[in-house]
Design a protein around this motif. Structure first.
Motif, PDB file in Angstrom:
ATOM      1  N   LEU A 110      -2.975   6.890  -5.141  1.00 52.89           N
ATOM      2  CA  LEU A 110      -2.473   7.137  -6.505  1.00 52.89           C
ATOM      3  C   LEU A 110      -3.417   6.509  -7.526  1.00 52.89           C
ATOM      4  O   LEU A 110      -3.850   5.369  -7.356  1.00 52.89           O
ATOM      5  CB  LEU A 110      -1.059   6.574  -6.657  1.00 52.89           C
ATOM      6  N   ILE A 111      -3.728   7.276  -8.569  1.00 53.00           N
ATOM      7  CA  ILE A 111      -4.517   6.800  -9.705  1.00 53.00           C
ATOM      8  C   ILE A 111      -3.559   6.602 -10.879  1.00 53.00           C
ATOM      9  O   ILE A 111      -2.852   7.534 -11.273  1.00 53.00           O
ATOM     10  CB  ILE A 111      -5.629   7.792 -10.082  1.00 53.00           C
ATOM     11  N   PRO A 112      -3.497   5.397 -11.462  1.00 52.82           N
ATOM     12  CA  PRO A 112      -2.509   5.131 -12.521  1.00 52.82           C
ATOM     13  C   PRO A 112      -2.732   5.992 -13.761  1.00 52.82           C
ATOM     14  O   PRO A 112      -3.825   6.507 -14.011  1.00 52.82           O
ATOM     15  CB  PRO A 112      -2.716   3.644 -12.840  1.00 52.82           C
ATOM     16  N   THR A 133       2.116   0.223 -11.679  1.00 54.79           N
ATOM     17  CA  THR A 133       2.445   1.256 -12.650  1.00 54.79           C
ATOM     18  C   THR A 133       3.889   1.051 -13.106  1.00 54.79           C
ATOM     19  O   THR A 133       4.650   0.315 -12.457  1.00 54.79           O
ATOM     20  CB  THR A 133       2.289   2.650 -12.026  1.00 54.79           C
ATOM     21  N   PRO A 134       4.314   1.662 -14.200  1.00 48.25           N
ATOM     22  CA  PRO A 134       5.709   1.520 -14.624  1.00 48.25           C
ATOM     23  C   PRO A 134       6.721   2.027 -13.601  1.00 48.25           C
ATOM     24  O   PRO A 134       7.898   1.663 -13.669  1.00 48.25           O
ATOM     25  CB  PRO A 134       5.762   2.349 -15.923  1.00 48.25           C
ATOM     26  N   ASP A 135       6.289   2.868 -12.635  1.00 50.01           N
ATOM     27  CA  ASP A 135       7.188   3.364 -11.596  1.00 50.01           C
ATOM     28  C   ASP A 135       7.386   2.376 -10.465  1.00 50.01           C
ATOM     29  O   ASP A 135       8.219   2.612  -9.577  1.00 50.01           O
ATOM     30  CB  ASP A 135       6.651   4.685 -11.020  1.00 50.01           C
ATOM     31  N   GLY A 136       6.613   1.288 -10.424  1.00 54.34           N
ATOM     32  CA  GLY A 136       6.741   0.303  -9.360  1.00 54.34           C
ATOM     33  C   GLY A 136       5.698   0.432  -8.269  1.00 54.34           C
ATOM     34  O   GLY A 136       5.797  -0.256  -7.247  1.00 54.34           O
ATOM     35  N   TYR A 137       4.692   1.284  -8.462  1.00 51.87           N
ATOM     36  CA  TYR A 137       3.624   1.448  -7.469  1.00 51.87           C
ATOM     37  C   TYR A 137       2.586   0.340  -7.667  1.00 51.87           C
ATOM     38  O   TYR A 137       2.086   0.132  -8.785  1.00 51.87           O
ATOM     39  CB  TYR A 137       2.968   2.821  -7.621  1.00 51.87           C
ATOM     40  N   THR A 138       2.248  -0.383  -6.611  1.00 56.44           N
ATOM     41  CA  THR A 138       1.264  -1.460  -6.674  1.00 56.44           C
ATOM     42  C   THR A 138      -0.121  -0.884  -6.418  1.00 56.44           C
ATOM     43  O   THR A 138      -0.396  -0.371  -5.325  1.00 56.44           O
ATOM     44  CB  THR A 138       1.584  -2.552  -5.643  1.00 56.44           C
ATOM     45  N   PHE A 139      -0.997  -0.991  -7.412  1.00 56.58           N
ATOM     46  CA  PHE A 139      -2.350  -0.440  -7.313  1.00 56.58           C
ATOM     47  C   PHE A 139      -3.361  -1.468  -6.825  1.00 56.58           C
ATOM     48  O   PHE A 139      -4.294  -1.130  -6.097  1.00 56.58           O
ATOM     49  CB  PHE A 139      -2.782   0.096  -8.684  1.00 56.58           C
TER      50      PHE A 139
END
Length: 682
Positions: free
Chosen positions: A350-352, A391-397
């Motif tokens: 995923l790319i923020p 990200t605001p969705d909770g995905y840790t980048f």
């Protein structure tokens, strides 16, 4: 004359012949010595002059001794004024070249805050700053001793000095603001201005998050395998086998040691091991051995059918993630290989989008560790600190494990450097970084602007370079104020239940109070906030959501190996939440995290999760058929008699006293005498 220990809020002002004004606060212990060759005739006969300790003689030296230990961060004073903690050599030379001090007045009365004498008339009047420039040099001067030398040739006595009259002293308090303007306010007016939307002048990032996954990814197992790939599991298999061989070759094992039963693991066995760890996150028991307990209250039949106890404990004992190197000074050498592979998958899948959220989280650990941290505000106060970009969705980048200060000592601007490391690769595209007051400063905001990145977050009032008149302003509830510097950094103060200081570089963050669309439950009033606060609240919750989901069904257990706990959090906390978040974004029917974990467990253990018949709650499981064999090949102890003796004896004593027999149970493969066989199986 000597003057020591002036009272609080008193100011001493010297007005020199050339119009220079020398001011000193009197709330510190100054020593001022005025040496005279002798009093003049007027001073001997005039009682008013004697009361004010002013001599009309030819003053030859004025000596000012400053405090030696106190320091101050007060900015440089205006031209023609003297700050007691910040001297200019050019000002010193000007004072030394002054022909003589025309008038000196020391004030220590209780009813006055300051006093001054006009250099032109000798009366009470306004002080006009000189036009001379005293800022030619930036060198600091140590004000241990200043001497003002005067010319011994005096002028007429009538124009040398003047004494304050009672009428003049009544106007002191009224004229005081014009005497010593606030240095902070003067600087604020030069650097800070009203907020507008003209700067920064680069465009904001407008795209949404981009997900890079294959089209055939459908099941929860497929999504989890995007992060915990077969290559990562294979790396764990290799390092686990290598570490086990090292222990077996270098240790003297006891004859009955469990380690002697070790056999090389493989990919399928490692997946079963990982699946059982996830089961232990869903079903909590007091001790790890209780999952295989014979007591019905603890025994977990699903775990028993998936893997044997000794096999599981051996893999857990030798579980490793990186090749050991005694010469490696990296504090994360125990996990660096698998950790770097996981981070690569986090940053590939995923790319923020527009907003990036940064905060810290804690992995609980109370054992010995050089970089163990203490955070008072966290639920787990001691542990390993992780810096996360989400990200605001909770995905840790991105994740950064804090390992303490480096070889060069404590890192200056640690918050700023942490942010710059986490966003590496995402700059120069107009994204917005949302952080809290631990990281935010004017330096960070300007550094991000140089890399075409916006900033929004809360701000500590003691950061360097903040406008004093904004931070120190007293506002009522609902009021807002703010300014902006020439680079576009906005400092905003707003009062709701308590004062809130915000820093932002976003163009649309102004002083307007906007409706959030929410209503207070009790009063029914509309909730209104500034746009910077709305942006912060809407996006900062992303990292809180990630931490919250990681805490559900956690697999963390007590242990003596810190690196195992960190990897448990990364594999079954961060990676699992990331795969679940991506699954719910892509799939039309979102599912709960519990259902998501159950699907992965069934795929990894290759054991289906079945449901029992609710109508048969008192069903007793069917007993196996047991066969009693009288004559075995070798004599063995009776398992039933041994259990009786263990009630009162130690294992060694019980082994000596238990009877040896040849009969045994074919299915159990244990020795039993006939009475114990019937008692155990019938």
């Amino acid at each position: 004359m000597t003057k020591k220990g002036f009272e609080h809020k008193k100011i001493i002002i010297f007005i020199m012949n050339d119009g220079d004004v020398v001011t000193m606060p009197s709330n510190v212990a100054w020593e001022i010595n005025i040496a005279n060759p002798g009093p003049s005739e007027e001073a001997e006969t005039d009682p008013q002059l004697q009361r004010n300790h002013v001599s009309r003689g030819t003053a030859s030296t004025i000596t000012i001794t400053a405090p030696k230990k106190r320091k101050s961060n007060v900015p440089e004073p205006d031209t023609g004024r003297f700050s007691p903690f910040n001297f200019k050599p050019s000002l010193q030379s000007d004072l030394e070249n002054t022909p003589r001090a025309r008038k000196v007045q020391l004030l220590n009365e209780d009813d006055k805050d300051s006093i001054y004498i006009s250099p032109s008339t000798g009366k009470l009047g306004d002080i006009e700053p000189t036009n001379e420039d005293h800022s030619d040099t930036d060198e600091d001067f140590n004000p241990d001793l200043i001497s003002v030398q005067s010319d011994t040739s005096s002028t007429s006595a009538s124009s040398d000095y003047s004494v304050l009259s009672e009428d003049d002293s009544e106007n002191i308090e009224e004229m005081q603001p014009n005497v010593i303007p606030s240095v902070a306010n003067a600087n604020d007016e030069d650097e800070w201005q009203d907020i507008d939307d003209t700067i920064p002048n680069f465009e904001e990032f407008s795209e949404n998050c981009k997900i890079n996954i294959p089209d055939d990814a459908v099941t929860p197992e497929d999504y989890y395998n995007l992060f915990v790939t077969n290559d990562i599991i294979a790396k764990m298999v290799v390092e686990t086998n290598n570490y086990a061989q090292k222990i077996l070759a270098g240790s003297q094992l006891k004859p009955k040691s469990r380690v002697r039963a070790w056999i090389t693991t493989n990919l399928d066995a490692m997946k079963k091991f990982l699946g059982v760890i996830m089961v232990m996150g869903l079903v909590k028991l007091p001790h790890i051995n209780d999952y295989w307990s014979r007591k019905s209250i603890y025994r977990n039949q699903y775990v028993v059918s998936a893997i044997k106890r000794d096999r599981f404990l051996l893999i857990l004992k030798f579980w490793h993630f990186s090749q050991e190197d005694p010469d490696d000074k990296n504090k994360l050498s125990k996990i660096k290989d698998v950790f770097s592979m996981l981070l690569q998958r986090f940053q590939t899948v995923l790319i923020p989008g527009k907003y990036l959220v940064i905060d810290e989280t804690m992995i609980p650990w109370r054992g010995r560790l050089k970089f163990r941290q203490y955070l008072k505000a966290k639920s787990h106060k001691y542990g390993v600190k992780l810096y996360k970009l989400c990200t605001p969705d909770g995905y840790t980048f991105n994740v950064n494990v804090y390992t303490g200060k480096g070889d060069n000592g404590r890192e200056l601007n640690h918050g700023k450097e942490t942010v710059m490391r986490l966003i590496r690769g995402l700059e120069n595209e107009g994204r917005t970084v949302v952080t809290d007051n631990f990281y935010n400063s004017i330096d960070l905001a300007e550094e991000l602007l140089c890399k075409k990145t916006f900033l929004c977050g809360t701000l500590r009032p003691n950061r360097k370079g903040l406008p004093k008149r904004i931070i120190a302003s007293k506002l009522k509830k609902g009021e807002i104020t703010g300014v902006m510097n020439e680079n576009g950094v906005r400092i905003i103060k707003w009062v709701d239940k308590r004062p809130v200081n915000m820093i932002s570089t976003c163009r649309d963050h102004d002083l307007a109070i906007k409706d959030t669309g929410k209503i207070r439950r009790i009063t029914g009033e509309a909730i209104k906030k500034p746009q910077c606060v709305i942006t912060y609240n809407d996006n900062k919750k992303g990292i809180d959501f990630s931490d919250q989901m990681s805490s559900y069904y956690t697999t963390l257990k007590r242990g003596i190996k810190w690196f195992r706990k960190v990897m448990l959090e990364l594999l079954f906390g961060t990676a699992l939440v990331n795969s679940w978040v991506v699954y719910n974004i892509r799939q039309p029917n979102p599912i709960s995290k519990k259902d998501f974990v159950e699907a992965i467990i069934a795929a990894y253990t290759k054991t289906p999760i079945t449901e029992s018949n609710p109508d048969c709650q008192n069903d007793v499981p069917l007993k196996k058929k047991h066969t009693f064999e009288k004559k075995g090949e070798k004599r063995r102890i009776c398992a039933g008699c041994y259990q009786k003796l263990r009630g009162t004896l130690s294992s060694r004593e019980a082994n000596k006293k238990v009877k040896k027999i040849k009969s045994f149970c074919v299915e159990c493969k244990k020795g039993y005498c006939l009475p114990c066989f019937y008692k155990t199986h019938m």
